[in-house]
Scaffold this motif. Structure first.
Motif, PDB file in Angstrom:
ATOM      1  N   ASP A  23      -0.574  -6.264   2.993  1.00 17.60           N
ATOM      2  CA  ASP A  23       0.516  -7.236   2.999  1.00 17.60           C
ATOM      3  C   ASP A  23       1.863  -6.523   3.027  1.00 17.60           C
ATOM      4  N   GLY A  24       2.917  -7.324   3.031  1.00 15.12           N
ATOM      5  CA  GLY A  24       4.263  -6.768   3.045  1.00 15.12           C
ATOM      6  C   GLY A  24       4.658  -6.166   4.375  1.00 15.12           C
ATOM      7  N   HIS A  26       6.550  -5.052   7.436  1.00 18.35           N
ATOM      8  CA  HIS A  26       7.997  -4.938   7.611  1.00 18.35           C
ATOM      9  C   HIS A  26       8.343  -3.892   8.662  1.00 18.35           C
ATOM     10  N   CYS A  28      10.878  -0.684   9.190  1.00 23.08           N
ATOM     11  CA  CYS A  28      11.786   0.213   8.496  1.00 23.08           C
ATOM     12  C   CYS A  28      12.644   0.938   9.528  1.00 23.08           C
ATOM     13  N   VAL A  45       2.660  -1.888   7.149  1.00 28.47           N
ATOM     14  CA  VAL A  45       2.022  -2.866   6.268  1.00 28.47           C
ATOM     15  C   VAL A  45       1.110  -2.072   5.341  1.00 28.47           C
ATOM     16  N   HIS A  89       0.037   2.977  -3.751  1.00 27.08           N
ATOM     17  CA  HIS A  89       0.160   2.113  -2.575  1.00 27.08           C
ATOM     18  C   HIS A  89       0.217   2.994  -1.332  1.00 27.08           C
ATOM     19  N   SER A  91       0.885   2.587   3.014  1.00 28.30           N
ATOM     20  CA  SER A  91       1.176   1.744   4.171  1.00 28.30           C
ATOM     21  C   SER A  91       0.641   2.419   5.421  1.00 28.30           C
ATOM     22  N   ILE A 106       7.740  -9.419   7.971  1.00 32.05           N
ATOM     23  CA  ILE A 106       8.409 -10.492   7.229  1.00 32.05           C
ATOM     24  C   ILE A 106       9.828 -10.115   6.830  1.00 32.05           C
ATOM     25  N   ASP A 107      10.164  -8.812   6.908  1.00 35.63           N
ATOM     26  CA  ASP A 107      11.530  -8.385   6.608  1.00 35.63           C
ATOM     27  C   ASP A 107      11.784  -6.989   7.187  1.00 35.63           C
ATOM     28  N   HIS A 109      13.714  -3.110   6.452  1.00 37.81           N
ATOM     29  CA  HIS A 109      14.220  -2.164   5.458  1.00 37.81           C
ATOM     30  C   HIS A 109      15.084  -1.116   6.158  1.00 37.81           C
TER      31      HIS A 109
END
Length: 160
Positions: A23-24, A26, A28, A45, A89, A91, A106-107, A109
């Motif tokens: 998840d998450g 984005h 960058c 992700v 974590h 990615s 979703i966003d 960075h």
């Protein structure tokens, strides 16, 4: 049943999977990600390290700082991962997943390093596919394709 999401590098030397849905997602735009991906931004992700495993080969690592390591395929150079050293974590590059369409960002960075024209990329005109423009070149590429397919395989490259 546990959802398994897999991915890997372009040449097939490295394959990986998550046992839960990352998840998450984005983008960058930081300068380190631009350099690591050789691109305007890095689509990423991730999920907990204990849900991530390499199923073929080995991810080569580069420490882009004292805090972060970036993973890639040593054979073909595909950018594969990003993680805090010792963190829980990890990615992965969205494009290295077998189904990147399933992970829309979703966003964003690192926008202080975003290219001034990046927000307008979606408004650029589409160019017809290579199949439409150069069908013979497209056929030659298909016939000589060495890219790993977007799914796990028992072995790679296939035996002739």
């Amino acid at each position: 049943m546990t959802e398994v999401l897999s991915g890997g590098c372009q040449c097939g030397a490295v394959r990986y999977r998550f046992t839960i849905r990352p998840d998450g997602a984005h983008l960058c735009h930081c300068r380190m990600c631009q350099k690591a991906f050789g691109a305007f931004y890095a689509p990423l992700v991730g999920g907990p390290r204990d849900t991530f495993m390499v199923t073929r080969g080995e991810i080569a690592l580069f420490r882009s700082s004292d805090l972060v390591e970036r993973g890639f395929c040593r054979d073909c150079g595909t950018p594969l991962s990003f993680a805090d050293i010792g963190g829980r974590h990890i990615s992965v590059s969205i494009g290295s997943l077998d189904d990147p369409e399933a992970f829309p960002p979703i966003d964003q960075h690192g926008t202080d390093s975003r290219m001034s024209w990046a927000n307008g990329l979606g408004s650029l005109p589409d160019v017809p596919t290579i199949e439409e423009r150069h069908p013979q070149s497209a056929a030659a590429i298909r016939a000589s394709n060495h890219q790993h397919p977007d799914h796990d395989t028992a072995e790679w490259p296939p035996r002739n």
